[in-house]
Design an enzyme around this catalytic site. Structure first.
Site, PDB file in Angstrom:
ATOM      1  N   GLY A 163       0.166 -45.632  -3.128  1.00  0.00           N
ATOM      2  CA  GLY A 163       0.396 -44.226  -3.308  1.00  0.00           C
ATOM      3  C   GLY A 163      -0.499 -43.187  -2.967  1.00  0.00           C
ATOM      4  N   HIS A 201      22.793 -15.123 -14.120  1.00  0.00           N
ATOM      5  CA  HIS A 201      21.810 -14.126 -15.105  1.00  0.00           C
ATOM      6  C   HIS A 201      21.633 -15.076 -16.304  1.00  0.00           C
ATOM      7  CE1 HIS A 201      20.403 -10.846 -17.345  1.00  0.00           C
ATOM      8  NE2 HIS A 201      21.083 -11.030 -18.355  1.00  0.00           N
TER       9      HIS A 201
HETATM   10  C1  LIG Z   1      -6.278 -32.276  -6.089  1.00  0.00           C
HETATM   11  C2  LIG Z   1      -4.949 -32.112  -5.243  1.00  0.00           C
HETATM   12  C3  LIG Z   1      -3.793 -31.832  -5.507  1.00  0.00           C
HETATM   13  C4  LIG Z   1      -2.707 -31.856  -4.551  1.00  0.00           C
HETATM   14  N1  LIG Z   1      -1.742 -31.076  -4.838  1.00  0.00           N
HETATM   15  C5  LIG Z   1      -0.501 -31.209  -4.205  1.00  0.00           C
HETATM   16  C6  LIG Z   1       0.732 -30.620  -4.619  1.00  0.00           C
HETATM   17  O1  LIG Z   1       0.744 -30.236  -5.629  1.00  0.00           O
HETATM   18  N2  LIG Z   1       1.559 -30.743  -3.635  1.00  0.00           N
HETATM   19  C7  LIG Z   1       1.423 -31.328  -2.498  1.00  0.00           C
HETATM   20  O2  LIG Z   1       2.597 -31.315  -1.550  1.00  0.00           O
HETATM   21  N3  LIG Z   1       0.285 -31.609  -1.948  1.00  0.00           N
HETATM   22  C8  LIG Z   1      -0.776 -31.751  -2.922  1.00  0.00           C
HETATM   23  N4  LIG Z   1      -1.883 -32.141  -2.516  1.00  0.00           N
HETATM   24  C9  LIG Z   1      -1.977 -32.978  -1.041  1.00  0.00           C
HETATM   25  C10 LIG Z   1      -1.199 -34.445  -1.175  1.00  0.00           C
HETATM   26  O3  LIG Z   1      -1.943 -35.071  -2.191  1.00  0.00           O
HETATM   27  C11 LIG Z   1      -1.348 -35.058   0.230  1.00  0.00           C
HETATM   28  O4  LIG Z   1      -1.116 -34.040   1.131  1.00  0.00           O
HETATM   29  C12 LIG Z   1      -0.537 -36.218   0.295  1.00  0.00           C
HETATM   30  O5  LIG Z   1      -1.065 -37.228  -0.544  1.00  0.00           O
HETATM   31  C13 LIG Z   1      -0.155 -36.688   1.676  1.00  0.00           C
HETATM   32  O6  LIG Z   1      -1.237 -37.735   1.988  1.00  0.00           O
HETATM   33  P1  LIG Z   1      -0.882 -39.037   3.237  1.00  0.00           P
HETATM   34  O7  LIG Z   1       0.359 -39.411   3.252  1.00  0.00           O
HETATM   35  O8  LIG Z   1      -1.507 -38.070   4.321  1.00  0.00           O
HETATM   36  O9  LIG Z   1      -2.197 -39.897   2.559  1.00  0.00           O
HETATM   37  P2  LIG Z   1      -2.883 -40.293   1.189  1.00  0.00           P
HETATM   38  O10 LIG Z   1      -1.770 -39.760   0.078  1.00  0.00           O
HETATM   39  O11 LIG Z   1      -4.199 -39.544   1.286  1.00  0.00           O
HETATM   40  O12 LIG Z   1      -3.029 -41.765   1.279  1.00  0.00           O
HETATM   41  C14 LIG Z   1      -3.591 -42.308   2.337  1.00  0.00           C
HETATM   42  C15 LIG Z   1      -3.771 -44.075   1.863  1.00  0.00           C
HETATM   43  O13 LIG Z   1      -4.456 -44.605   2.931  1.00  0.00           O
HETATM   44  C16 LIG Z   1      -5.295 -45.595   2.288  1.00  0.00           C
HETATM   45  N5  LIG Z   1      -6.126 -45.876   3.720  1.00  0.00           N
HETATM   46  C17 LIG Z   1      -7.134 -45.103   4.103  1.00  0.00           C
HETATM   47  N6  LIG Z   1      -7.795 -45.740   5.128  1.00  0.00           N
HETATM   48  C18 LIG Z   1      -7.279 -46.787   5.247  1.00  0.00           C
HETATM   49  C19 LIG Z   1      -7.703 -47.984   5.930  1.00  0.00           C
HETATM   50  N7  LIG Z   1      -8.644 -47.709   6.887  1.00  0.00           N
HETATM   51  N8  LIG Z   1      -7.017 -49.081   5.636  1.00  0.00           N
HETATM   52  C20 LIG Z   1      -6.122 -49.376   4.585  1.00  0.00           C
HETATM   53  N9  LIG Z   1      -5.541 -48.159   3.993  1.00  0.00           N
HETATM   54  C21 LIG Z   1      -6.322 -47.012   4.230  1.00  0.00           C
HETATM   55  C22 LIG Z   1      -5.789 -44.802   1.335  1.00  0.00           C
HETATM   56  O14 LIG Z   1      -6.586 -45.640   0.105  1.00  0.00           O
HETATM   57  C23 LIG Z   1      -4.674 -44.132   0.692  1.00  0.00           C
HETATM   58  O15 LIG Z   1      -3.957 -44.856  -0.330  1.00  0.00           O
HETATM   59  C24 LIG Z   1      -2.942 -32.303  -3.286  1.00  0.00           C
HETATM   60  C25 LIG Z   1      -4.311 -32.814  -2.853  1.00  0.00           C
HETATM   61  C26 LIG Z   1      -5.167 -32.721  -3.842  1.00  0.00           C
HETATM   62  C27 LIG Z   1      -6.448 -33.449  -3.358  1.00  0.00           C
END
Ligand SMILES: Cc1cc2nc3c(=O)[nH]c(=O)nc-3n(C[C@H](O)[C@H](O)[C@H](O)COP(=O)(O)OP(=O)(O)OC[C@H]3O[C@@H](n4cnc5c(N)ncnc54)[C@H](O)[C@@H]3O)c2cc1C
Length: 459
Positions: free
Chosen positions: A39, A441
């Site tokens: 996730g 409303h």
């Molecule tokens: C504190 C905080 C609050 C946030 N709140 C919001 C919000 O309210 N609304 C919103 O839209 N966004 C929010 N965001 C941003 C949002 O979390 C990210 O934009 C979102 O998770 C999308 O990320 P992603 O799909 O790019 O990858 P991620 O969710 O970062 O997942 C990447 C996955 O890849 C895995 N991985 C990495 N490298 C490797 C590898 N070499 N081999 C195997 N696995 C690997 C990691 O372990 C991870 O599980 C927030 C972020 C933070 C930090």
């Protein structure tokens, strides 16, 4: 041992799992690789846990204000941080196990747990396994950027990830960074009962927003007893006994702040440096973001990059949409593109900020003729009835095409109300469509048509 797949997805963030579902559902043999928590950021250290904690903080805030509503709580309000964390862990944990069991039970899908690295353009390694495929989808996300602050090696600092383990009340939390992540944590811990100081290097909070938005947010936070120090240009950290000292050197106020804990919230960096991208020939920009075209193809045919690691978005909805774009192009003969997307996001301080499209400042800079409408939340009946009348709403419209260019709704319900504007923007319809719509409303949304009926030229 080498296994061959039709498609390999690296990372289970917000694009990977649903894309795996689409590809496997279309009969492809799919491998999904996750090195840590299923996730990714949103589920484990981002949106879900923080919004769960924001909800606890809101409950504490409202409980303290109970008497204003004629409700007796019988004494002072205290927060059980262990219970706050347990609630957060339960909600986030259910989401994580949901993703994990979905992927592990998915037909045509093999899950590998380990760190994936490219060995060449067509091959990756995970632990002792070698996997080859026709197509690779990189969804590796990002992590907190740790800036090179003087003295950082002398103190223990927190990031959004380590904050997840906090089950106690910091006496005084110093937040370095006055943008989205820093403000959400800052306000929630103030409401839990911590003293909070936010240090922002720039001249105002959330500097990407309009100045009136930044000013209103600062007023709201200061009204709750948070100390905001802008222009904190030369931040340096040190230790004095049990205290963390942050040198701020702001134009106003004491030159240093003494706190019990420090949270670094100064942006994100992509998880691309240990992925073997150079062996595959996948190009990255100067900040490590994977370069992609409008359909998320990298510089190497057969390799796509989705989500935060491509620098095209920094949100769950943009990452999820990246997965939709990739699957639409591959499976549906539907040429969806990143440039179809309208910028939209929320800042979950309370009251929240809902944003869509351009800021007023961006429209001004573009030089086009525009109209602007603005309404304080004190003139929104529902907000007044709820006792939550801080903030304002604002919309900017193209004077010639009558299309909405952007909106900011800082106020109760702003995180939801923004969608009525966003959908009209997607429909490419004139603002008069909402202006003439009869909204229900009493709601915050009912004043959007009123605001649109009172537009003035943008000077
Ligand atoms: C504190 C905080 C609050 C946030 N709140 C919001 C919000 O309210 N609304 C919103 O839209 N966004 C929010 N965001 C941003 C949002 O979390 C990210 O934009 C979102 O998770 C999308 O990320 P992603 O799909 O790019 O990858 P991620 O969710 O970062 O997942 C990447 C996955 O890849 C895995 N991985 C990495 N490298 C490797 C590898 N070499 N081999 C195997 N696995 C690997 C990691 O372990 C991870 O599980 C927030 C972020 C933070 C930090």
């Amino acid at each position: 041992m080498t296994n061959h797949f039709d498609a390999i997805i690296i990372g289970t963030g917000q694009a990977g799992p649903s894309l795996a579902g689409r590809l496997a559902g279309a009969g492809m043999k799919v491998a999904v690789i996750e090195r840590k928590l299923f996730g990714g950021t949103c589920v484990n250290t981002g949106c879900i846990p923080t919004k769960t904690m924001v909800a606890s903080a809101y409950a504490a805030h409202l409980a303290r204000r109970a008497a204003e509503f004629g409700v007796n709580t019988g004494g002072s309000v205290s927060v059980d941080m262990k219970r706050v964390k347990a609630r957060k862990d339960e909600i986030s944990g259910k989401s994580r196990t949901g993703v994990e069991s979905w992927l592990k039970g998915m037909e045509n899908c093999t899950v590998y747990q380990g760190h994936a690295r490219f060995e060449s353009a067509g091959e990756i390694s995970v632990g002792g396994d070698r996997l080859t495929a026709e197509r690779f989808f990189i969804n590796v996300g990002g992590r907190a950027r740790v800036p090179d602050l003087p003295g950082l090696d002398q103190v223990e600092y927190l990031t959004n990830s380590s904050m997840m383990a906090v089950d106690f009340l910091p006496r005084h939390l110093i937040v370095v960074g006055g943008s989205y992540v820093g403000l959400e944590f800052g306000q929630m811990f103030r409401r839990f009962g911590s003293e909070v100081t936010i240090l922002e290097m720039g001249p105002r909070l959330v500097p990407r927003e309009d100045e009136d938005v930044s000013a209103a947010i600062q007023e709201i936070l200061e009204g709750e007893g948070i100390t905001v120090r802008v222009n904190s240009k030369c931040i340096a950290l040190s230790k004095r006994g049990d205290e963390v000292i942050a040198r701020a050197e702001c134009k106003e106020g004491a030159p240093e702040v003494s706190g019990s804990h420090v949270l670094l919230a100064v942006g994100r960096r992509p998880n691309t440096e240990d992925l073997g991208l150079e062996k595959a020939g996948v190009a990255v920009d100067a900040h490590g973001y994977i370069e992609v075209d409008d359909q998320l193809r990298t510089s190497v045919p057969g390799v796509w990059a989705l989500g935060d690691c491509n620098g095209k978005g920094a949100f769950t909805h943009t990452s999820y949409n990246d997965g939709e774009i990739a699957s639409a192009n591959l499976l549906d003969n539907d040429p969806r593109r990143v440039s179809d997307r309208i910028t939209a996001y929320n800042l979950y301080v309370d009251p929240p900020l809902g944003r869509a499209g351009q800021t007023e400042a961006e429209v001004r800079k573009s030089g086009r003729k525009a109209l602007v409408g603005k309404r304080p939340m004190t003139k929104v009946g529902r907000a007044v009835e709820k006792g939550e009348s801080q903030g304002f709403m604002k919309v900017v419209v193209d004077a010639e095409t009558k299309r909405i260019l952007g909106a900011a709704i800082l106020g109760v319900g702003g995180d939801e109300v923004i969608h009525s504007i966003l959908d009209v923007m997607y429909a490419k319809a004139p603002y008069t469509v909402i202006q003439r719509a009869v909204h229900i409303h009493p709601t915050v949304s009912e004043l959007v048509p009123t605001m649109l009926g009172e537009l003035k030229p943008l000077e």
